[in-house]
Write a protein that holds these residues in place. Structure first.
Motif, PDB file in Angstrom:
ATOM      1  N   VAL A  74       8.200  -8.625  17.367  1.00  0.00           N
ATOM      2  CA  VAL A  74       7.143  -8.703  18.383  1.00  0.00           C
ATOM      3  C   VAL A  74       5.918  -7.861  18.028  1.00  0.00           C
ATOM      4  O   VAL A  74       4.969  -7.778  18.803  1.00  0.00           O
ATOM      5  N   GLY A  75       5.924  -7.236  16.858  1.00  0.00           N
ATOM      6  CA  GLY A  75       4.788  -6.420  16.440  1.00  0.00           C
ATOM      7  C   GLY A  75       5.157  -5.598  15.228  1.00  0.00           C
ATOM      8  O   GLY A  75       6.231  -5.782  14.646  1.00  0.00           O
ATOM      9  N   TRP A  76       4.243  -4.716  14.837  1.00  0.00           N
ATOM     10  CA  TRP A  76       4.575  -3.790  13.750  1.00  0.00           C
ATOM     11  C   TRP A  76       3.947  -2.437  13.989  1.00  0.00           C
ATOM     12  O   TRP A  76       3.027  -2.281  14.799  1.00  0.00           O
ATOM     13  N   THR A  77       4.457  -1.445  13.297  1.00  0.00           N
ATOM     14  CA  THR A  77       3.940  -0.083  13.353  1.00  0.00           C
ATOM     15  C   THR A  77       4.198   0.557  11.997  1.00  0.00           C
ATOM     16  O   THR A  77       5.042   0.075  11.238  1.00  0.00           O
ATOM     17  N   THR A  78       3.481   1.617  11.664  1.00  0.00           N
ATOM     18  CA  THR A  78       3.606   2.179  10.318  1.00  0.00           C
ATOM     19  C   THR A  78       3.578   3.708  10.317  1.00  0.00           C
ATOM     20  O   THR A  78       2.995   4.339  11.203  1.00  0.00           O
ATOM     21  N   TYR A  79       4.237   4.266   9.305  1.00  0.00           N
ATOM     22  CA  TYR A  79       3.954   5.632   8.888  1.00  0.00           C
ATOM     23  C   TYR A  79       2.777   5.563   7.921  1.00  0.00           C
ATOM     24  O   TYR A  79       2.699   4.654   7.080  1.00  0.00           O
ATOM     25  N   ILE A  80       1.885   6.537   8.022  1.00  0.00           N
ATOM     26  CA  ILE A  80       0.690   6.576   7.176  1.00  0.00           C
ATOM     27  C   ILE A  80       0.565   7.975   6.581  1.00  0.00           C
ATOM     28  O   ILE A  80       0.774   8.980   7.272  1.00  0.00           O
ATOM     29  N   ASP A  81       0.211   8.041   5.320  1.00  0.00           N
ATOM     30  CA  ASP A  81      -0.005   9.329   4.654  1.00  0.00           C
ATOM     31  C   ASP A  81      -1.212  10.035   5.284  1.00  0.00           C
ATOM     32  O   ASP A  81      -2.114   9.390   5.835  1.00  0.00           O
ATOM     33  N   THR A  82      -1.225  11.368   5.208  1.00  0.00           N
ATOM     34  CA  THR A  82      -2.294  12.164   5.825  1.00  0.00           C
ATOM     35  C   THR A  82      -2.878  13.144   4.817  1.00  0.00           C
ATOM     36  O   THR A  82      -2.617  14.346   4.892  1.00  0.00           O
ATOM     37  N   PRO A  83      -3.662  12.691   3.851  1.00  0.00           N
ATOM     38  CA  PRO A  83      -4.246  13.602   2.867  1.00  0.00           C
ATOM     39  C   PRO A  83      -5.021  14.732   3.540  1.00  0.00           C
ATOM     40  O   PRO A  83      -5.776  14.505   4.495  1.00  0.00           O
ATOM     41  N   GLY A  84      -4.798  15.941   3.074  1.00  0.00           N
ATOM     42  CA  GLY A  84      -5.510  17.092   3.616  1.00  0.00           C
ATOM     43  C   GLY A  84      -4.793  17.795   4.746  1.00  0.00           C
ATOM     44  O   GLY A  84      -5.222  18.864   5.176  1.00  0.00           O
ATOM     45  N   PHE A  85      -3.695  17.233   5.231  1.00  0.00           N
ATOM     46  CA  PHE A  85      -2.921  17.858   6.296  1.00  0.00           C
ATOM     47  C   PHE A  85      -1.558  18.244   5.738  1.00  0.00           C
ATOM     48  O   PHE A  85      -0.828  17.395   5.236  1.00  0.00           O
ATOM     49  N   ALA A  86      -1.188  19.517   5.847  1.00  0.00           N
ATOM     50  CA  ALA A  86       0.087  19.983   5.310  1.00  0.00           C
ATOM     51  C   ALA A  86       1.240  19.567   6.205  1.00  0.00           C
ATOM     52  O   ALA A  86       1.169  19.691   7.425  1.00  0.00           O
ATOM     53  N   GLU A  87       2.309  19.059   5.591  1.00  0.00           N
ATOM     54  CA  GLU A  87       3.554  18.727   6.285  1.00  0.00           C
ATOM     55  C   GLU A  87       3.313  17.870   7.527  1.00  0.00           C
ATOM     56  O   GLU A  87       3.875  18.111   8.597  1.00  0.00           O
ATOM     57  N   ASP A 146       0.854  -1.190   0.000  1.00  0.00           N
ATOM     58  CA  ASP A 146       0.000   0.000   0.000  1.00  0.00           C
ATOM     59  C   ASP A 146       0.892   1.242   0.000  1.00  0.00           C
ATOM     60  O   ASP A 146       1.648   1.462   0.948  1.00  0.00           O
ATOM     61  N   ARG A 147       0.805   2.049  -1.030  1.00  0.00           N
ATOM     62  CA  ARG A 147       1.700   3.206  -1.146  1.00  0.00           C
ATOM     63  C   ARG A 147       1.447   4.268  -0.083  1.00  0.00           C
ATOM     64  O   ARG A 147       2.252   5.182   0.095  1.00  0.00           O
ATOM     65  N   ASP A 148       0.324   4.175   0.637  1.00  0.00           N
ATOM     66  CA  ASP A 148       0.019   5.140   1.693  1.00  0.00           C
ATOM     67  C   ASP A 148       0.550   4.715   3.056  1.00  0.00           C
ATOM     68  O   ASP A 148       0.341   5.403   4.052  1.00  0.00           O
ATOM     69  N   HIS A 149       1.216   3.550   3.128  1.00  0.00           N
ATOM     70  CA  HIS A 149       1.772   3.043   4.381  1.00  0.00           C
ATOM     71  C   HIS A 149       3.243   2.684   4.196  1.00  0.00           C
ATOM     72  O   HIS A 149       3.631   2.169   3.140  1.00  0.00           O
ATOM     73  N   VAL A 150       4.039   2.937   5.218  1.00  0.00           N
ATOM     74  CA  VAL A 150       5.410   2.452   5.288  1.00  0.00           C
ATOM     75  C   VAL A 150       5.508   1.650   6.585  1.00  0.00           C
ATOM     76  O   VAL A 150       5.658   2.222   7.671  1.00  0.00           O
ATOM     77  N   PRO A 151       5.376   0.319   6.498  1.00  0.00           N
ATOM     78  CA  PRO A 151       5.319  -0.499   7.717  1.00  0.00           C
ATOM     79  C   PRO A 151       6.695  -0.981   8.183  1.00  0.00           C
ATOM     80  O   PRO A 151       7.586  -1.254   7.376  1.00  0.00           O
ATOM     81  N   PHE A 152       6.812  -1.077   9.502  1.00  0.00           N
ATOM     82  CA  PHE A 152       8.041  -1.540  10.141  1.00  0.00           C
ATOM     83  C   PHE A 152       7.730  -2.722  11.051  1.00  0.00           C
ATOM     84  O   PHE A 152       6.737  -2.691  11.792  1.00  0.00           O
ATOM     85  N   ALA A 153       8.600  -3.716  11.046  1.00  0.00           N
ATOM     86  CA  ALA A 153       8.562  -4.753  12.074  1.00  0.00           C
ATOM     87  C   ALA A 153       9.332  -4.245  13.279  1.00  0.00           C
ATOM     88  O   ALA A 153      10.420  -3.681  13.144  1.00  0.00           O
ATOM     89  N   ALA A 154       8.766  -4.438  14.464  1.00  0.00           N
ATOM     90  CA  ALA A 154       9.448  -4.080  15.709  1.00  0.00           C
ATOM     91  C   ALA A 154      10.182  -5.318  16.212  1.00  0.00           C
ATOM     92  O   ALA A 154       9.556  -6.319  16.570  1.00  0.00           O
ATOM     93  N   VAL A 155      11.506  -5.258  16.209  1.00  0.00           N
ATOM     94  CA  VAL A 155      12.347  -6.400  16.561  1.00  0.00           C
ATOM     95  C   VAL A 155      13.075  -6.092  17.868  1.00  0.00           C
ATOM     96  O   VAL A 155      13.776  -5.073  17.967  1.00  0.00           O
ATOM     97  N   LEU A 156      12.911  -6.949  18.862  1.00  0.00           N
ATOM     98  CA  LEU A 156      13.603  -6.746  20.127  1.00  0.00           C
ATOM     99  C   LEU A 156      15.105  -6.910  19.921  1.00  0.00           C
ATOM    100  O   LEU A 156      15.563  -7.910  19.370  1.00  0.00           O
ATOM    101  N   ARG A 157      15.883  -5.944  20.377  1.00  0.00           N
ATOM    102  CA  ARG A 157      17.341  -6.048  20.255  1.00  0.00           C
ATOM    103  C   ARG A 157      17.870  -7.220  21.078  1.00  0.00           C
ATOM    104  O   ARG A 157      18.816  -7.887  20.682  1.00  0.00           O
ATOM    105  N   GLU A 158      17.266  -7.457  22.238  1.00  0.00           N
ATOM    106  CA  GLU A 158      17.759  -8.495  23.146  1.00  0.00           C
ATOM    107  C   GLU A 158      17.637  -9.898  22.548  1.00  0.00           C
ATOM    108  O   GLU A 158      18.516 -10.740  22.736  1.00  0.00           O
ATOM    109  N   THR A 159      16.538 -10.152  21.830  1.00  0.00           N
ATOM    110  CA  THR A 159      16.279 -11.504  21.320  1.00  0.00           C
ATOM    111  C   THR A 159      16.380 -11.623  19.812  1.00  0.00           C
ATOM    112  O   THR A 159      16.486 -12.735  19.281  1.00  0.00           O
TER     113      THR A 159
END
Length: 198
Positions: free
Chosen positions: A81-94, A64-77
């Protein structure tokens, strides 16, 4: 909105490594939170009850070009353990949004979420040059709202009947934001509270 969504990048702290989400993360992610209805309760997808279901959800985000997803990887292991994303915000400047986030219950209240948010908010303001980082969540998701407030998110209001939940019911959505000039004080507070491991 941002001029374009950022390219995938790897971000690291002492606690967690955020790396571009890929199909190779799915087995560990499923072990961490797949099939757990409480983890998926407020997310925009139904609980995946097999790796194939989770792989399909992940692929949707990855392509999906409106998302940049990341896997959250524990440094210790070294385990995702999960994921999080940047998401586009149409209509909001900067602006850019951080969301579509989940972590397995084993790392709830562990500092993983705070570490991930510091990495993403830092990168958004320092490297992407945005003016505003946005967060949104189901108005019924009190735990998520408390987490957003803890990192400095300021409530902006509620959009009523914003969208349908996976079960078909209407969701009211609570919006929050952090502005670029507000972040340094919040970051310093979060870093002091967590100690050197953040």
């Amino acid at each position: 909105m941002t001029a374009s969504m950022p390219a995938p990048v790897t971000l690291e702290s002492d606690v967690v490594r955020l790396e571009p989400l890929s199909a190779s993360h799915v087995p560990e992610l499923f072990l961490s939170g797949g099939g757990d209805d409480e983890v998926w309760r407020w997310l925009p997808a139904t609980t995946p009850h097999g790796e194939a279901e989770l792989a399909k959800i992940a692929a949707g985000l990855i392509h999906d070009r409106d998302h940049v997803p990341f896997a959250a990887v524990l440094r210790e292991t070294g385990r995702a353990v999960g994921w999080t994303t940047y998401i586009d915000t149409p209509g909001f400047a900067e602006s850019i949004e951080i969301g579509w986030t989940w972590y397995g219950r084993a790392v709830w209240r562990s500092g993983v979420n705070t570490s991930c948010k510091i990495l993403l908010v830092d990168y958004a303001f320092d490297k992407l040059g945005v003016n505003r980082v946005q967060f949104k969540t189901d108005v019924l998701n009190v735990r998520s709202q408390a987490a957003i407030r803890r990192i400095g998110g300021v409530p902006e209001g509620v959009l009523r009947r914003h969208r349908r939940r996976p079960d078909g019911s209407w969701r009211d959505t609570a919006y929050f934001s952090i502005l670029d000039d507000e972040w340094p004080a919040h970051r310093a507070r979060l870093t002091r509270a967590a100690g050197p491991a953040v």
